[in-house]
Motif scaffolding. Structure first.
Motif, mmCIF file in Angstrom:
data_model
loop_
_atom_site.group_PDB
_atom_site.id
_atom_site.type_symbol
_atom_site.label_atom_id
_atom_site.label_comp_id
_atom_site.label_asym_id
_atom_site.label_seq_id
_atom_site.Cartn_x
_atom_site.Cartn_y
_atom_site.Cartn_z
ATOM 1 N N ILE A 81 107.159 25.614 -4.841
ATOM 2 C CA ILE A 81 105.799 25.537 -4.303
ATOM 3 C C ILE A 81 105.096 26.840 -4.663
ATOM 4 O O ILE A 81 105.598 27.936 -4.360
ATOM 5 C CB ILE A 81 105.783 25.349 -2.774
ATOM 6 C CG1 ILE A 81 106.535 24.072 -2.371
ATOM 7 C CG2 ILE A 81 104.344 25.305 -2.264
ATOM 8 C CD1 ILE A 81 105.897 22.796 -2.840
ATOM 9 N N ARG A 83 101.469 29.004 -4.380
ATOM 10 C CA ARG A 83 100.189 29.101 -3.662
ATOM 11 C C ARG A 83 99.143 29.670 -4.591
ATOM 12 O O ARG A 83 99.268 30.801 -5.080
ATOM 13 C CB ARG A 83 100.350 29.975 -2.423
ATOM 14 C CG ARG A 83 99.115 30.076 -1.545
ATOM 15 C CD ARG A 83 99.501 30.294 -0.103
ATOM 16 N NE ARG A 83 100.270 29.164 0.414
ATOM 17 C CZ ARG A 83 101.134 29.269 1.438
ATOM 18 N NH1 ARG A 83 101.304 30.421 2.055
ATOM 19 N NH2 ARG A 83 101.795 28.190 1.836
ATOM 20 N N ALA A 93 106.850 35.369 -2.279
ATOM 21 C CA ALA A 93 106.380 35.695 -0.930
ATOM 22 C C ALA A 93 106.914 37.020 -0.412
ATOM 23 O O ALA A 93 106.448 37.510 0.630
ATOM 24 C CB ALA A 93 106.769 34.565 0.027
ATOM 25 N N ARG A 100 93.219 38.412 -4.508
ATOM 26 C CA ARG A 100 92.819 37.084 -4.019
ATOM 27 C C ARG A 100 91.642 36.591 -4.852
ATOM 28 O O ARG A 100 90.738 37.369 -5.184
ATOM 29 C CB ARG A 100 92.419 37.127 -2.544
ATOM 30 C CG ARG A 100 93.561 37.475 -1.599
ATOM 31 C CD ARG A 100 93.103 37.462 -0.147
ATOM 32 N NE ARG A 100 94.134 37.911 0.763
ATOM 33 C CZ ARG A 100 95.069 37.132 1.299
ATOM 34 N NH1 ARG A 100 95.064 35.830 1.038
ATOM 35 N NH2 ARG A 100 95.970 37.631 2.129
ATOM 36 N N GLN A 165 99.178 19.719 -3.562
ATOM 37 C CA GLN A 165 99.621 19.440 -2.195
ATOM 38 C C GLN A 165 98.368 19.206 -1.347
ATOM 39 O O GLN A 165 97.575 20.134 -1.147
ATOM 40 C CB GLN A 165 100.418 20.618 -1.633
ATOM 41 C CG GLN A 165 101.695 20.916 -2.398
ATOM 42 C CD GLN A 165 102.764 19.875 -2.154
ATOM 43 O OE1 GLN A 165 102.889 18.912 -2.910
ATOM 44 N NE2 GLN A 165 103.528 20.046 -1.103
ATOM 45 N N SER A 168 95.752 21.725 1.043
ATOM 46 C CA SER A 168 96.095 23.145 0.894
ATOM 47 C C SER A 168 95.799 23.592 -0.535
ATOM 48 O O SER A 168 95.435 22.787 -1.398
ATOM 49 C CB SER A 168 97.571 23.381 1.213
ATOM 50 O OG SER A 168 98.398 22.902 0.168
ATOM 51 N N ASP A 169 95.983 24.865 -0.770
ATOM 52 C CA ASP A 169 95.857 25.401 -2.123
ATOM 53 C C ASP A 169 97.229 25.524 -2.798
ATOM 54 O O ASP A 169 97.383 26.263 -3.769
ATOM 55 C CB ASP A 169 95.180 26.779 -2.089
ATOM 56 C CG ASP A 169 93.695 26.684 -1.795
ATOM 57 O OD1 ASP A 169 93.098 25.645 -2.123
ATOM 58 O OD2 ASP A 169 93.143 27.650 -1.238
ATOM 59 N N ASP A 170 98.199 24.806 -2.298
ATOM 60 C CA ASP A 170 99.543 24.840 -2.871
ATOM 61 C C ASP A 170 99.703 23.752 -3.931
ATOM 62 O O ASP A 170 99.085 22.675 -3.841
ATOM 63 C CB ASP A 170 100.607 24.614 -1.793
ATOM 64 C CG ASP A 170 100.713 25.770 -0.814
ATOM 65 O OD1 ASP A 170 100.077 26.815 -1.071
ATOM 66 O OD2 ASP A 170 101.405 25.621 0.201
ATOM 67 N N ARG A 172 102.927 21.767 -6.231
ATOM 68 C CA ARG A 172 104.380 21.566 -6.364
ATOM 69 C C ARG A 172 104.718 21.530 -7.851
ATOM 70 O O ARG A 172 104.087 20.804 -8.624
ATOM 71 C CB ARG A 172 104.825 20.271 -5.695
ATOM 72 C CG ARG A 172 106.327 19.978 -5.829
ATOM 73 C CD ARG A 172 106.732 18.703 -5.098
ATOM 74 N NE ARG A 172 106.577 18.867 -3.668
ATOM 75 C CZ ARG A 172 107.508 19.388 -2.868
ATOM 76 N NH1 ARG A 172 108.651 19.829 -3.393
ATOM 77 N NH2 ARG A 172 107.299 19.492 -1.572
ATOM 78 N N ALA A 198 98.491 32.944 -8.776
ATOM 79 C CA ALA A 198 99.389 32.216 -7.884
ATOM 80 C C ALA A 198 100.645 33.039 -7.628
ATOM 81 O O ALA A 198 100.944 33.988 -8.362
ATOM 82 C CB ALA A 198 99.777 30.864 -8.495
ATOM 83 N N VAL A 201 105.966 30.411 -3.061
ATOM 84 C CA VAL A 201 106.289 30.507 -1.637
ATOM 85 C C VAL A 201 107.591 29.781 -1.318
ATOM 86 O O VAL A 201 108.140 29.939 -0.218
ATOM 87 C CB VAL A 201 105.143 29.958 -0.756
ATOM 88 C CG1 VAL A 201 103.907 30.829 -0.906
ATOM 89 C CG2 VAL A 201 104.816 28.502 -1.094
#
Length: 315
Positions: A81, A83, A93, A100, A165, A168-170, A172, A198, A201
């Motif tokens: 995953i 982000r 993470a 950002r 996903q 969200s801003d995720d 896969r 990115a 996470v």
């Protein structure tokens, strides 16, 4: 007065344990725990997983350690995953947020980037890795706040899927990759290609070589087993060479082969051969065939073969 600590009596154990490595544990910590539970004399793994990664970690014991290098070179499949919109100092993470950016990504963008990163690509290894420069691991430079030049490496992304996903801003990522591929770097590069950056996470290895997560046992489940159940979870050393050409030798040729002598036969050329004896049937080691000659590679010792046969004969 404190009671003296009981010394663990080590013993010869031969085979491969397919462990589902838990989150937060290093590969070596997982190996040492399994080694202790098995009371094994000798152990090694087939390539590390980051502490923040989970999944398939083949652990080799005894004779199987001779063939662990083969799985360092194996293709591997990961699920991750990533982000979008947030870059970190390590690409995952664990690192500090360093940038950002707004995220404006649609399905067409994901399809375009998926195609771009499928097939042969070049990667610059991350600073937070165990690769060495001038005898020093890159992560040591990174801990000192230094960034050193790294040469790009050629790797192959055999298959890749990238899906959003919802909510969200995720994204896969599922990727089957060649040896030497860094999934953290792949996630970062995908983020850059999408224009927002990115970081990973979550990361899980779901397959390596011919081994799949469905074959694995968790460390907690392994610890809860009794000794006989633990031993029963071990695959034979030959499971590491399941994709090799198989050659079986009679007793006389097997004995000579184990002493390091080449054998002649009607075999076709093959760079990777798994050799077995037929009386009794047992794995002897690896070889390659050239011009009808079976040329020994990594071999089991007679004592390792004897111990393996005794273990297999024990109900």
């Amino acid at each position: 007065m404190n009671a003296p600590r009981t010394r663990v009596q080590r013993r010869p154990v031969h085979g491969v344990l397919l462990l589902d490595k838990p989150l937060g544990l290093s590969s070596n910590q997982a190996l040492q725990k399994a080694k202790w539970l098995l009371r094994a004399e000798k152990a090694g793994h087939t390539g590390t997983l980051d502490p923040l990664a989970t999944g398939v970690l083949p652990l080799c014991f005894g004779a199987a350690t001779k063939f662990s290098q083969l799985h360092l070179d194996a293709d591997k499949t990961y699920e991750a995953i990533a982000r979008l919109g947030v870059k970190t100092s390590t690409g995952d993470a664990e690192g500090e947020v360093i940038e950002r950016r707004p995220v404006a990504v649609n399905a067409g963008d994901l399809a375009r980037v998926q195609a771009r990163f499928t097939g042969p690509i070049r990667q610059v290894p991350p600073m937070h890795s165990a690769l060495k420069k001038d005898g020093k691991a890159l992560y040591e430079y990174a801990r000192e706040g230094l960034e050193v030049e790294r040469a790009p490496r050629d790797v192959v992304i055999h298959s890749l899927s990238i899906t959003a996903q919802p909510g969200s801003d995720d994204i896969r990522i599922r990727a089957t990759v060649s040896k030497g591929t860094y999934i953290r770097t792949l996630g970062e590069d995908i983020g850059e290609a999408l224009g927002c950056g990115a970081h990973l996470v979550a990361l899980r290895r779901v397959a390596t070589g011919g081994f799949h997560e469905s074959q694995c046992v968790t460390l907690a489940a392994f610890e809860a087993m009794d000794e006989s159940e633990r031993l029963a979870r071990l695959l034979p050393a030959e499971s590491l060479v399941a994709d090799h050409t198989r050659v079986t030798l009679g007793a006389e040729d097997a004995g000579r082969f184990l002493s390091g002598l080449r054998r002649r036969g009607g075999w076709g050329d093959s760079p990777a051969v798994a050799v077995f004896g037929d009386t009794p049937r047992t794995f002897l080691g690896t070889a390659h065939v050239k011009a009808g000659e079976l040329i020994p590679g990594r071999l089991l010792s007679p004592i390792e073969i004897q111990q393996t046969l005794l273990t297999e004969a024990t109900p």
